[in-house]
Design a protein around this motif. Structure first.
Motif, PDB file in Angstrom:
ATOM      1  N   UNK A  11       0.817  -1.208   0.000  1.00  0.00           N
ATOM      2  CA  UNK A  11       0.000   0.000   0.000  1.00  0.00           C
ATOM      3  C   UNK A  11       0.857   1.268   0.000  1.00  0.00           C
ATOM      4  N   UNK A  12       2.037   1.216   0.621  1.00  0.00           N
ATOM      5  CA  UNK A  12       2.916   2.382   0.680  1.00  0.00           C
ATOM      6  C   UNK A  12       3.333   2.802  -0.727  1.00  0.00           C
ATOM      7  N   UNK A  18       2.861   4.605  -7.275  1.00  0.00           N
ATOM      8  CA  UNK A  18       3.656   3.530  -7.879  1.00  0.00           C
ATOM      9  C   UNK A  18       4.993   4.030  -8.422  1.00  0.00           C
ATOM     10  N   UNK A  19       5.534   5.054  -7.774  1.00  0.00           N
ATOM     11  CA  UNK A  19       6.847   5.586  -8.140  1.00  0.00           C
ATOM     12  C   UNK A  19       7.857   5.133  -7.101  1.00  0.00           C
ATOM     13  N   UNK A  25       9.066   7.241  -0.921  1.00  0.00           N
ATOM     14  CA  UNK A  25       9.679   5.957  -1.279  1.00  0.00           C
ATOM     15  C   UNK A  25      11.062   6.184  -1.874  1.00  0.00           C
ATOM     16  N   UNK A  26      11.215   7.273  -2.620  1.00  0.00           N
ATOM     17  CA  UNK A  26      12.520   7.608  -3.183  1.00  0.00           C
ATOM     18  C   UNK A  26      13.559   7.910  -2.118  1.00  0.00           C
ATOM     19  N   UNK A  27      13.123   8.299  -0.914  1.00  0.00           N
ATOM     20  CA  UNK A  27      14.046   8.604   0.176  1.00  0.00           C
ATOM     21  C   UNK A  27      14.643   7.341   0.813  1.00  0.00           C
ATOM     22  N   UNK A  28      14.119   6.177   0.431  1.00  0.00           N
ATOM     23  CA  UNK A  28      14.624   4.936   1.016  1.00  0.00           C
ATOM     24  C   UNK A  28      16.040   4.605   0.563  1.00  0.00           C
ATOM     25  N   UNK A  29      16.539   5.325  -0.446  1.00  0.00           N
ATOM     26  CA  UNK A  29      17.915   5.067  -0.892  1.00  0.00           C
ATOM     27  C   UNK A  29      18.947   5.451   0.168  1.00  0.00           C
ATOM     28  N   UNK A  30      18.511   6.184   1.216  1.00  0.00           N
ATOM     29  CA  UNK A  30      19.440   6.560   2.284  1.00  0.00           C
ATOM     30  C   UNK A  30      19.909   5.344   3.091  1.00  0.00           C
ATOM     31  N   UNK A  50       3.397  -6.808  -9.934  1.00  0.00           N
ATOM     32  CA  UNK A  50       2.137  -6.889 -10.674  1.00  0.00           C
ATOM     33  C   UNK A  50       1.546  -5.497 -10.901  1.00  0.00           C
ATOM     34  N   UNK A  51       1.579  -4.665  -9.863  1.00  0.00           N
ATOM     35  CA  UNK A  51       1.032  -3.311  -9.987  1.00  0.00           C
ATOM     36  C   UNK A  51       1.830  -2.475 -10.986  1.00  0.00           C
ATOM     37  N   UNK A  52       3.153  -2.607 -10.946  1.00  0.00           N
ATOM     38  CA  UNK A  52       3.997  -1.872 -11.890  1.00  0.00           C
ATOM     39  C   UNK A  52       3.800  -2.374 -13.316  1.00  0.00           C
ATOM     40  N   UNK A  53       3.579  -3.674 -13.462  1.00  0.00           N
ATOM     41  CA  UNK A  53       3.325  -4.248 -14.786  1.00  0.00           C
ATOM     42  C   UNK A  53       2.018  -3.698 -15.363  1.00  0.00           C
TER      43      UNK A  53
END
Length: 390
Positions: A11-12, A18-19, A25-30, A50-53
């Motif tokens: 869900x996050x 879905x990015x 979510x992009x901040x998780x690269x830390x 599946x969602x990204x597909x």
């Protein structure tokens, strides 16, 4: 409470449009190479894939449909059809595109996949028949994926003697965590990132300094903030909800920024979530009120009961001013300005993102009549006499 690892529910990612390389979510690269490890259960990985597909399949199918429609309607010449078909054939397959997105994401975050077979199936079945979390709610037979994800994560934590912070707004995840000694759950990724950043408290004054400069109308910061926010708002294309005299659909929406307000800015009481702390900068999230203008073209149609098809009945435009609550994600760099007279800290907005913009907008009832001027048309020269010797 100290945590050794972080994981997220599917869900996050949905709530992040879905990015995987933007927003929170992009901040998780830390966490790549850091003390806190990022985990993703195999179940959630498969659900995200599946969602990204499905997301990648949408433009692929739209182009295919447009080529067929344009050809049958005589709008495409043979050369154009051939060129577009070539583009379609060279597009990456949706499933491959989704796989590449996930590979890049896991590489950027240093993420580890927790295999589904780490879950004890006997324990899952026992919980199911005893109606224990995550099967505690009625109608939860379809929650076997959640059970596998949670129990595999818990087993990973037990084997590695670690404690996991999970992010999910699913009540059953929270209920499961309440009886687990190895997993805690929070419902918001911003809150989780704040909890995991040990230097968050020390960084809050820096964020307040940036907001103070914005409130004081610092020219560079305010200009960068507004121009970035204008770009962010213009990149939103919400689905239009409306009522009208006949069925219709929007032909694409455009949004533009009218005004905005950061909550608590005037009295210095803005709620600040520190989501990243680094040696060269930091990132934080604040709540904001956004006023925007929405414009869209609406096409109407009626269904022909004989041909079983929809007949176009013209179009009109709609423009509305809307207001909504959202978050602003600031990425800030800072450096010491070491002048001879005085030393000061300079701040720059490296990036700004709008989080939580509405995915749909209700513009109410749209007045439309077949007598509207935009529906009338006439063929030029249709009454002129033909030119010729005869």
């Amino acid at each position: 409470m100290t945590y050794d690892a972080l994981t997220i529910d599917t869900q996050v990612v949905y709530s992040n449009n879905l990015e995987l390389d933007a927003g929170l979510v992009g901040q998780l690269n830390q966490f790549e190479g850091g003390l806190v490890q990022f985990l993703l259960s195999e179940i959630n990985l498969r659900e995200i894939h599946k969602a990204l597909t499905d997301k990648a399949k949408s433009p692929h199918d739209a182009l295919s449909k447009a080529i067929k429609s344009g050809l049958s309607n005589g709008q495409l010449e043979e050369a154009q059809q051939s060129a577009l078909s070539g583009v379609l054939e060279t597009m990456v397959k949706p499933s491959d595109h989704a796989k590449k997105q996930l590979e890049d994401f896991l590489h950027a975050t240093g993420g580890e996949i927790v295999a589904a077979d780490q879950a004890d199936m006997k324990a899952i079945l026992d919980k199911y028949f005893k109606n224990e979390p995550p099967f505690a709610s009625k109608g939860k037979k379809n929650e076997f994926p959640d059970a596998i994800a949670l129990l595999s994560l818990e087993n990973w934590a037990i084997q590695n003697q670690k404690r996991i912070l999970a992010v999910s707004n699913d009540g059953d995840w929270k209920t499961f965590a309440d009886q687990s000694e190895h997993i805690d759950v929070v419902d918001d990724l911003g809150k989780a990132l704040t909890l995991l950043n040990e230097l968050a408290e020390e960084t809050v004054p820096l964020a307040k300094a940036v907001l103070g400069l914005i409130h004081a109308d610092d020219t560079d910061l305010v200009h960068r903030l507004r121009s970035s926010l204008e770009t962010e708002v213009e990149s939103e294309f919400p689905y239009l909800e409306f009522d009208g005299p006949m069925p219709g659909e929007d032909e694409g929406t455009n949004m533009s920024l009218v005004d905005f307000e950061i909550h608590g800015l005037a009295d210095g009481n803005t709620e600040i979530d520190i989501v990243r702390v680094g040696t060269q900068g930091f990132a934080f999230r604040v709540p904001a009120h956004i006023v925007a203008n929405v414009y869209a073209e609406i096409s109407f149609s009626i269904r022909d009961s004989i041909d079983k098809d929809y007949v176009p009945m013209g179009s009109t435009s709609v423009e509305r001013e809307i207001e909504f609550e959202a978050f602003l994600l600031f990425e800030i760099s800072h450096f010491l300005n070491d002048d001879e007279d005085e030393k000061s800290v300079e701040y720059e907005i490296e990036n700004l993102e709008l989080l939580g913009a509405p995915s749909s907008v209700d513009v109410g009832y749209i007045e439309y009549s077949l007598a509207d001027d935009d529906y009338e048309f006439e063929f030029e020269n249709m009454n002129e006499e033909p030119v010729g010797d005869g």
